[in-house]
Structure formats: structure tokens, C-alpha cells
Write an enzyme that holds these catalytic residues in place. Structure first.
Site, PDB file in Angstrom:
ATOM      1  N   SER A 259       0.601  -1.226   0.185  1.00 50.53           N
ATOM      2  CA  SER A 259      -0.215   0.063  -0.024  1.00 50.53           C
ATOM      3  C   SER A 259       0.693   1.267   0.137  1.00 50.53           C
ATOM      4  O   SER A 259       1.642   1.511  -0.995  1.00 50.53           O
ATOM      5  CB  SER A 259      -0.846  -0.003   1.163  1.00 50.53           C
ATOM      6  OG  SER A 259      -2.001   0.825   0.995  1.00 50.53           O
ATOM      7  N   HIS A 400      -7.720  -5.770   1.155  1.00 50.38           N
ATOM      8  CA  HIS A 400      -6.399  -5.066   1.013  1.00 50.38           C
ATOM      9  C   HIS A 400      -5.612  -5.568   2.319  1.00 50.38           C
ATOM     10  O   HIS A 400      -5.851  -5.200   3.569  1.00 50.38           O
ATOM     11  CB  HIS A 400      -6.931  -3.286   1.156  1.00 50.38           C
ATOM     12  CG  HIS A 400      -5.786  -2.572   1.178  1.00 50.38           C
ATOM     13  ND1 HIS A 400      -5.039  -2.248   0.188  1.00 50.38           N
ATOM     14  CD2 HIS A 400      -5.310  -1.652   2.158  1.00 50.38           C
ATOM     15  CE1 HIS A 400      -4.199  -1.596   0.330  1.00 50.38           C
ATOM     16  NE2 HIS A 400      -4.244  -0.901   1.711  1.00 50.38           N
TER      17      HIS A 400
HETATM   18  C1  GTR Z   1      -5.488   3.963   2.077  1.00 56.55           C
HETATM   19  C2  GTR Z   1      -5.179   5.214   0.880  1.00 56.55           C
HETATM   20  C3  GTR Z   1      -4.135   4.350   0.055  1.00 56.55           C
HETATM   21  C4  GTR Z   1      -3.285   3.370   0.484  1.00 56.55           C
HETATM   22  C5  GTR Z   1      -3.657   2.738   2.002  1.00 56.55           C
HETATM   23  C6  GTR Z   1      -2.660   2.298   3.018  1.00 56.55           C
HETATM   24  O1  GTR Z   1      -6.434   4.451   3.021  1.00 56.55           O
HETATM   25  O2  GTR Z   1      -6.261   5.623   0.334  1.00 56.55           O
HETATM   26  O3  GTR Z   1      -3.431   5.135  -0.923  1.00 56.55           O
HETATM   27  O4  GTR Z   1      -1.964   3.808   0.682  1.00 56.55           O
HETATM   28  O5  GTR Z   1      -4.414   3.549   2.859  1.00 56.55           O
HETATM   29  O6  GTR Z   1      -1.441   2.443   3.092  1.00 56.55           O
HETATM   30  O7  GTR Z   1      -3.177   1.038   3.745  1.00 56.55           O
END
Ligand code: GTR
Length: 419
Positions: A259, A400
Site C-alpha cells: 500500500s 487490502h
Molecule cells: C488508504 C489509502 C491508500 C493506501 C492505504 C494504505 O487509505 O487511500 O492510498 O496507501 O491507505 O497505506 O493502507
């Protein structure tokens, strides 16, 4: 460099090859329509549907300002520095090199951990610069039985330090150290927060202050290095250490981030050509995903983290189609080294399609060395990694996260690359 000037530099020619090919694909992954509908309802201000992707043109990474095209790896060298400079000035900032003094201190060494399978080293990486000091820690496990020097996976940890526990009291799938050791690789981690606290107010209180002193608080230029670049600076100092450790093969170091950590790892891989494999896990906007698709997280949305990207990048909020570059050019800065991009099925916010396309659309640069093209309209199905020589991609089912399944695919790729 002012934005106008870069536009002139790069807007010369566009390639249409990569515009919207996912609509045409027959067999590859497509998002679950139910999830798309859910997101359309719950977050109607963002784009979740392939059919809504605007027509966009991508700059040709090989096109030079004089209208000619790069044709050889040698010609690429010079053009590469122009592209690198654009990303520095517009997106991630100019980061410094080594501090005046850099030293390494082993704070702990255990010859026998993980039931006799690994050795542990904890190293303090200490910087001194203009009378100021900074220190951060590297955790490193190496398989006891492996032939040394051994290749290592280095994670830039954007989550809590308990995920990379050196004592192994806590174990986390985010950094499955035992499994990596079992496969014969070393595994290492640094904490992003030690380098630049992941916080809008305090991000300068690490290595940025080391170099800039109190000036770091305000009056920074529009192309100043920010948190993402600072995390990558730390990864480069780890490589400096690896070069001194005879147990580590510094020619075979994989840099990995998830991320925001994935955005940082791609940028660090562009800045430091010593990383021989760069892995982006669900890095999304400002990472692997093409911005011009405007799919899921937009530039304006990612810039709500005001401490990640340069002030210049904020000029592109809501103006994706005016960008004179896109993220496939970031990936092309890693060529001809190995790169792996990973997505997750439910993580439409990070735009899996756009992540895949970036990798595919960097193909013309990889072609300079004779590597084959990754077809933009040919995403693989779920949980089925594709490997094109020195480039890999997978889309995993689920949300995610960075999971042991992702790590398994990364190690399969490394096996092909390095063994
Ligand atoms: C989210 C963000 C992403 C990503 C993520 C993370 O909320 O919108 O760009 O980087 O966090 O790092 O978990």
C-alpha cells in the site's frame, strides 16, 4: 522544473496502445459486479466501473523531447534521467544521498533462533549530519543452512512494529518470517515511522530533520522530499549495510512494500538501482496504478495524506488528464531490473486493472533489452500469477492486505529469477 515546461517535454506524442484495453479482454480477471454495485452506492463520488474509465492517452516512455524515439539501452540512460527528474520534481521530491557519517552497530546477534533454523541480527543504522543525529533499526533473519551470501527480502513496514517482531513472540502473516526462512531466503524489516512518522504534523521529525534541521518544519520547496521518499532513503541505507555484511547477497535484494509502503518501494527502486527486485503490493494511487484512469482512489484523494507527496503533486488534484506522465513510467525506471506488481480482488480502491496496465505499459522499455511484452488486454485470472521473465503480476482473492499467499507468489518469482 515548472509544470508547463515538462508538458512540452513529454506531451509530444502519446501511445494509444494502452488506452482502455481492459474493456476488450475476454478471459482475464474482471471485478465482481456485486462489489462494483455496492461501491457505486456507498461511495458514489468515485469511479468503480470499467465502462466509466475516461478516454485517456499515455505518454510514450521512449519518446524523447526532440520527437525521436529511444532505441537502445544506452540511449535510455540519458532519457531515464529526464524521467527520473520529472518524478522527483513533480511527485516524490528530491531526496539526499548518504549523511556526512553513516555507521552500523549490531545491537543483538543470536546464532540460533526459530528452532535452530535462523540467525538473527539487529542493527542500528546511525547517521550524523551537520551536528544532528538519527538512528533506526534493521531486523534481519538469515537461514542457517543456506549457502552464504544469501538473497534477502526487505519489507518497509507501514504497520505496527509487532508485525515484524524480532523475538517472534508475535507472528503476523504480514511478515511471515518463518516461511521465508523455510524457503531459504533472508528476511528483513525496517519501520517506516522511524524514518518519517506517518503523520501530517510530525513527518519531518525523522531523517528530514536530520538533513534540514528546524527548517524542515516550514518553508520547504514545492519539490521537497516527503514521507514516501524518506522511507525509501532508509531502505537505501539498509543496502549500504548489506554491502558490508558477508552473509547477505547485496546483488539479490528484493524491496517490498504494501500500500503506502508499495508506493515507497517503487519510488525507492527507481532512485536506487542496487535493488535487483522491486515489489509493489496493492500500492494503488501514486504507486503502481495509472492515474489517468481515475479509477478508485484519485490524485486528490491520495493527496489527503498531505505528507506523502510533494506540494507540486497537489497541483494535479482533479487534473489527471493534464499529467504529462503516468505511473507506467515509474515502473519503466526500474527496467531492466525485476519488478513484481500485486493486486487484490476486493481492493478496487487501489485499481487492480490500473496496476496491471502500468506494468504492461512499461513493456516498450523492457523490450530495449529484448524482454517480451506483457499484453495490456490480458489480465490473469484470480490467484494465477503470470511471470514474464523478469516481471510478475498476480491478483489475489480477498481484501487490502499483505498475506502469506502474496509472499508465496513473490518467493516463487524469486526462485525463477535467482535460482
Ligand atoms: C488508504 C489509502 C491508500 C493506501 C492505504 C494504505 O487509505 O487511500 O492510498 O496507501 O491507505 O497505506 O493502507
Amino acid at each position: 522544473m515548472p509544470i508547463k515546461k515538462i508538458s512540452l517535454l513529454l506531451l509530444f506524442g502519446m501511445i494509444l496502445l494502452c488506452a482502455n484495453p481492459l474493456m476488450a479482454q475476454q478471459n482475464g480477471w474482471t471485478a465482481d459486479p456485486e462489489r462494483v454495485n455496492q461501491l457505486k452506492e456507498s461511495r458514489p463520488d468515485y469511479l468503480w466501473d470499467e465502462a466509466g474509465v475516461p478516454d485517456y492517452d499515455l505518454p510514450d516512455p521512449l519518446l524523447k523531447p526532440d520527437g525521436s524515439t529511444v532505441e537502445t539501452p544506452d540511449e535510455w540512460k540519458e532519457h531515464r534521467s529526464d524521467i527520473l527528474e520529472i518524478f522527483r520534481s513533480q511527485v516524490y521530491g528530491h531526496r539526499p544521498g548518504q549523511p556526512e557519517t553513516l555507521s552500523f552497530e549490531i545491537s543483538e546477534e543470536k546464532g540460533n533462533t526459530m528452532d535452530g533454523r535462523a540467525i538473527l541480527k539487529r542493527i542500528n543504522i546511525i547517521s550524523e549530519h551537520q551536528g544532528r543525529n538519527h538512528q533506526f533499526e534493521l531486523t534481519l533473519f538469515l537461514p542457517i543452512d543456506a549457502v552464504k551470501p544469501v538473497p534477502v527480502f526487505l519489507l518497509m513496514n507501514n504497520r505496527g512494529p509487532e508485525n515484524t517482531d524480532p523475538s517472534r513472540t508475535e507472528k503476523s502473516g504480514f511478515w511471515p518470517a518463518e516461511e521465508v526462512i523455510e524457503r531459504g531466503y533472508g528476511i528483513a524489516a525496517i519501520q517506516n515511522n522511524d524514518l518519517s512518522p506517518d503523520d501530517t504534523e510530525h513527518f519531518h521529525e525523522g531523517v528530514i530533520r536530520l538533513f534540514e534541521g528546524e527548517m524542515a518544519i516550514d518553508e520547504r520547496p514545492a519539490d521537497a522530499w516527503m514521507a514516501l521518499a524518506a522511507w525509501g532513503w532508509g531502505a537505501s541505507r539498509v543496502l549500504d549495510y548489506f554491502e558490508t555484511d558477508p552473509d547477505v547477497d547485496e546483488q539479490r535484494v528484493a524491496l517490498l512494500g504494501h500500500s503506502r509502503g508499495g508506493k515507497a518501494s517503487l519510488w525507492a527502486g527507481a532512485e536506487d538501482e542496487r535493488f535487483s527486485l522491486v515489489i509493489s503490493n496493492e500500492s494503488g494511487a501514486g504507486g503502481a496504478a495509472l492515474s489517468k484512469r481515475e479509477f478508485g482512489e484519485t490524485i486528490e484523494a491520495v493527496n489527503r495524506f498531505t505528507h506523502w507527496f510533494t506540494p507540486n503533486f497537489k497541483e494535479y488534484n482533479g487534473r489527471e488528464q493534464d499529467l504529462p506522465f503516468d505511473q507506467h513510467m515509474l515502473i519503466s525506471l526500474i527496467a531492466p531490473r525485476a519488478v513484481y506488481v500485486a493486486s487484490a480482488d476486493e481492493d478496487l480502491w487501489a485499481d487492480p486493472g490500473g496496476e496491471y496496465l502500468s506494468l504492461a505499459c512499461a513493456s516498450p522499455v523492457y523490450n530495449l533489452w529484448g524482454y517480451d511484452a506483457i499484453e495490456p488486454d490480458n489480465m490473469p485470472p484470480l490467484n494465477s500469477p503470470v511471470i514474464h521473465e523478469n516481471r510478475g503480476y498476480h491478483i489475489r482473492s480477498g481484501g487490502h492486505n499483505l498475506t502469506p499467499q502474496d509472499w508465496g507468489y513473490f518467493m516463487d518469482f524469486a526462485d525463477q529469477l535467482w535460482r
